[in-house]
Design a protein around this motif. Sequence first.
Motif, PDB file in Angstrom:
ATOM      1  N   HIS A 192      72.563  23.016  -4.719  1.00  8.88           N
ATOM      2  CA  HIS A 192      73.049  23.537  -5.985  1.00  8.88           C
ATOM      3  C   HIS A 192      74.072  24.648  -5.741  1.00  8.88           C
ATOM      4  O   HIS A 192      75.124  24.685  -6.333  1.00  8.88           O
TER       5      HIS A 192
ATOM      6  N   ASP B 164      77.313  23.286  -4.630  1.00  6.88           N
ATOM      7  CA  ASP B 164      77.979  22.689  -5.784  1.00  6.88           C
ATOM      8  C   ASP B 164      78.713  23.758  -6.590  1.00  6.88           C
ATOM      9  O   ASP B 164      79.876  23.608  -6.926  1.00  6.88           O
ATOM     10  N   VAL B 165      78.044  24.891  -6.849  1.00  6.51           N
ATOM     11  CA  VAL B 165      78.667  25.921  -7.667  1.00  6.51           C
ATOM     12  C   VAL B 165      79.775  26.635  -6.897  1.00  6.51           C
ATOM     13  O   VAL B 165      80.814  26.965  -7.431  1.00  6.51           O
TER      14      VAL B 165
ATOM     15  N   SER C 117      83.005  24.471  -6.497  1.00  4.62           N
ATOM     16  CA  SER C 117      83.679  23.982  -7.698  1.00  4.62           C
ATOM     17  C   SER C 117      84.905  24.839  -7.985  1.00  4.62           C
ATOM     18  O   SER C 117      84.972  26.004  -7.600  1.00  4.62           O
TER      19      SER C 117
ATOM     20  N   HIS D   8      85.803  25.912 -10.751  1.00  8.47           N
ATOM     21  CA  HIS D   8      85.663  26.655 -11.990  1.00  8.47           C
ATOM     22  C   HIS D   8      85.644  28.149 -11.745  1.00  8.47           C
ATOM     23  O   HIS D   8      85.097  28.625 -10.769  1.00  8.47           O
TER      24      HIS D   8
ATOM     25  N   SER E  81      80.851  29.606 -13.961  1.00  8.93           N
ATOM     26  CA  SER E  81      79.876  28.538 -14.156  1.00  8.93           C
ATOM     27  C   SER E  81      78.600  29.129 -14.718  1.00  8.93           C
ATOM     28  O   SER E  81      78.015  30.029 -14.128  1.00  8.93           O
TER      29      SER E  81
ATOM     30  N   ARG F  26      74.844  28.276 -15.534  1.00 10.18           N
ATOM     31  CA  ARG F  26      73.891  27.252 -15.097  1.00 10.18           C
ATOM     32  C   ARG F  26      72.527  27.472 -15.723  1.00 10.18           C
ATOM     33  O   ARG F  26      71.856  28.440 -15.401  1.00 10.18           O
TER      34      ARG F  26
ATOM     35  N   SER G   5      74.443  25.089 -19.943  1.00  6.88           N
ATOM     36  CA  SER G   5      75.267  24.926 -18.752  1.00  6.88           C
ATOM     37  C   SER G   5      76.680  24.658 -19.214  1.00  6.88           C
ATOM     38  O   SER G   5      76.920  23.771 -20.024  1.00  6.88           O
TER      39      SER G   5
ATOM     40  N   ASP H 245      81.055  25.291 -17.947  1.00  5.90           N
ATOM     41  CA  ASP H 245      82.035  25.774 -16.974  1.00  5.90           C
ATOM     42  C   ASP H 245      83.287  26.216 -17.687  1.00  5.90           C
ATOM     43  O   ASP H 245      83.678  25.625 -18.683  1.00  5.90           O
TER      44      ASP H 245
ATOM     45  N   ALA I 219      87.286  26.826 -16.832  1.00  5.12           N
ATOM     46  CA  ALA I 219      88.301  26.609 -15.801  1.00  5.12           C
ATOM     47  C   ALA I 219      89.291  27.761 -15.798  1.00  5.12           C
ATOM     48  O   ALA I 219      89.400  28.517 -16.760  1.00  5.12           O
TER      49      ALA I 219
ATOM     50  N   TRP J 256      77.790  32.200 -12.247  1.00  4.02           N
ATOM     51  CA  TRP J 256      78.615  32.242 -11.041  1.00  4.02           C
ATOM     52  C   TRP J 256      80.060  32.489 -11.422  1.00  4.02           C
ATOM     53  O   TRP J 256      80.572  31.907 -12.370  1.00  4.02           O
TER      54      TRP J 256
ATOM     55  N   ARG K 219      77.510  34.752  -7.161  1.00 10.10           N
ATOM     56  CA  ARG K 219      76.546  34.895  -8.247  1.00 10.10           C
ATOM     57  C   ARG K 219      76.689  36.284  -8.864  1.00 10.10           C
ATOM     58  O   ARG K 219      76.694  37.287  -8.153  1.00 10.10           O
TER      59      ARG K 219
END
Lengths: 367, 282
Positions: free
Chosen positions: A10, A13-14, A17, A19, A22, A24, A40, A42, A44, A78, A83
């Motif tokens: 996970h 993934d974050v 990305s 983005h 994010s 979550r 959840s 995102d 951009a 994130w 984080r």
Amino acid sequence: MATSTKSVEHDIDVKSSSHLLSIRKVAKTFGKNVVLRDISLDVAEGEFLTILGESGSGKTTLLRIIAGFETATSGELWMNGERVDHLPPYKRRVNTVFQHYALFPHLTVEQNVAYGLRVEKQTEADISSRVEQALARVKMTVHAKAKPSRISGGQQQRVALARALVKRPQLLLLDEPLSALDANLRRQMQVELKSLQREIGISFVFVTHDQEEAMVMSDRIALLRMGELEQVASPRDIYARPATAYSAQFIGHTNLLRGNVSQGFLHCNSLSWKTSLADGPTVLSLRPENIRARTQFDRSRPTDTVVFKGKISDRAFHGATELLRVECADGLKFWVRTASQLDPAGEIEFQFNPADAVPIRESAERS
Amino acid sequence: MFSRAYRAVVTIPPLTWVTVFLVVPYFLMFCYSFWSVSASQSIVHSWNFNNYRQLLTVNVYWQTLLRSMWIAARVTLFALLLGYPLAYLLSFHAGGRKDLYYQLVIIPLWVSYLVRAYAWKTILGSEGLLNTLLQYVHLTRHPLEFLLYSPFAVVLTLTHIYTPFTFLPIYAALEHIPRNLIEASHDLGASPRQTFWRVILPLSIPGVLAGATFAFVLSLGDFLAPALLGGPSGIMISNIVVSLFGAAYNWPLGAAISLCMLLLVVSLLFLSERLEKKWSFS
């Protein structure tokens, strides 16, 4: 150990990305009161995202969680692969334009804008040039020495914007910033905000309860209903293809048609037309502007349109168009938007293209 | 708008009150302050500035006035140093217990001033709580004499009594600060400490000024605490006025000192109101 493996995946993934932000699985409860559940989302780089919802939908709480004024009960936040949900607001690279501007009353316009740079201990030369630039951008240079109480609401709004932007945030949060302005100024500010956002290219997360404002300004709209996301899509998509009955009704006017499909035909009261939908009950959204009065020309040629007759029971004049309430003999009622002058007396024939009646989900029951 | 009779009914009582209890006494005091006392202890109605001259030239009078101001200044400082943090904690960090703590600060005001002053006497006396304790733990062998019957005792007691008076206006000022200003400050990158110095403190100045004025004015005119706990070195100007109107039977001098104090207090109130206006932004 299965859970730890999952959380590592996970993280990757974050982190990987593209983005900027994010969100979550964020949830928030105040005592027994569930305000947000399982959000959840995102954002951009360079995007204008609007969080749209009625009062009590949790939109402001979500914004306050992003800014750091509230802590999510669960879930993660994130930014740039880092984080941030444990960071206090003053350590996040996010700035906010508050609903009531929140300008410091004891400081001048100029000092308000400089505030965020002074606490960073920038050099005075740097501060004054950046403040000057920021004030010029929002056309407030002439009021630099005024106290906030001496300038109008619209001007305070601009100062609040300059004060946030001078920090060069990666993400600007706006909490219903236009709600206190009168309609004209509001429309003007919508255009200005949108073009400002394009010009400086940073991401905006904008909170509003005004669907029209959301449509005008956003790249994407996140529609929030009772603490859950109803639909996230571009204004065009959400208008043309609303996912649920709630989005269809909240974004613009619509007619909700409840019918039943059997053997390739959809039946709705006395109306029926060919469809490729699966058998069973269904809900359709048909926009008022997709219905029109049938003309002589329409009658002269065969078409695959659906035709119904009805009486005008109510009408609202909107300038270029008029919104009609049409009642049919079989009990169906339609909203019809028309540009032509119709005689209100007697029965009128209307038609629509069945392709414009978009199947949607019934909104989930929530308490 | 309103009938003459109605206006008379609502205005006459307060006007009578002000006339009988304020205007007439002050006018009499004003007159007395220019008169004098003869050798045979009777008031001589001859007009002169002798009393005012005495106040400025006789050491005991102007020195006591200065000492009173110095005591009042210290009381003000300590009351602010206690009252501000208390108000700050209550306003920002008390959570759901705010009302309870607020009541706890107010409760001492329900107890008679005299009782509170006597309480300090039993604490600070040579046979008192504090001295007994200090001797018991062998920090001192003999009771500390400076604790009671000293300016120290007066400042301590007055600080205790007037801290709620500084707390209240400061608390009100802090409660009036819109919380979104504090959020805005954090949002702009200011730490809690920076937020305090740059936003909270400047916006609470009117409360601080009001509280300081209360503490200073009330303790400047106090006569019970110095009479009970001050001893000879802790005498304040009001004690002199009391004795001039009593045993010393020099009403004219007492009236002159009172009027000077009144002038001092009124100009302080005026000044503090001006400053409060300057620091309020709503």
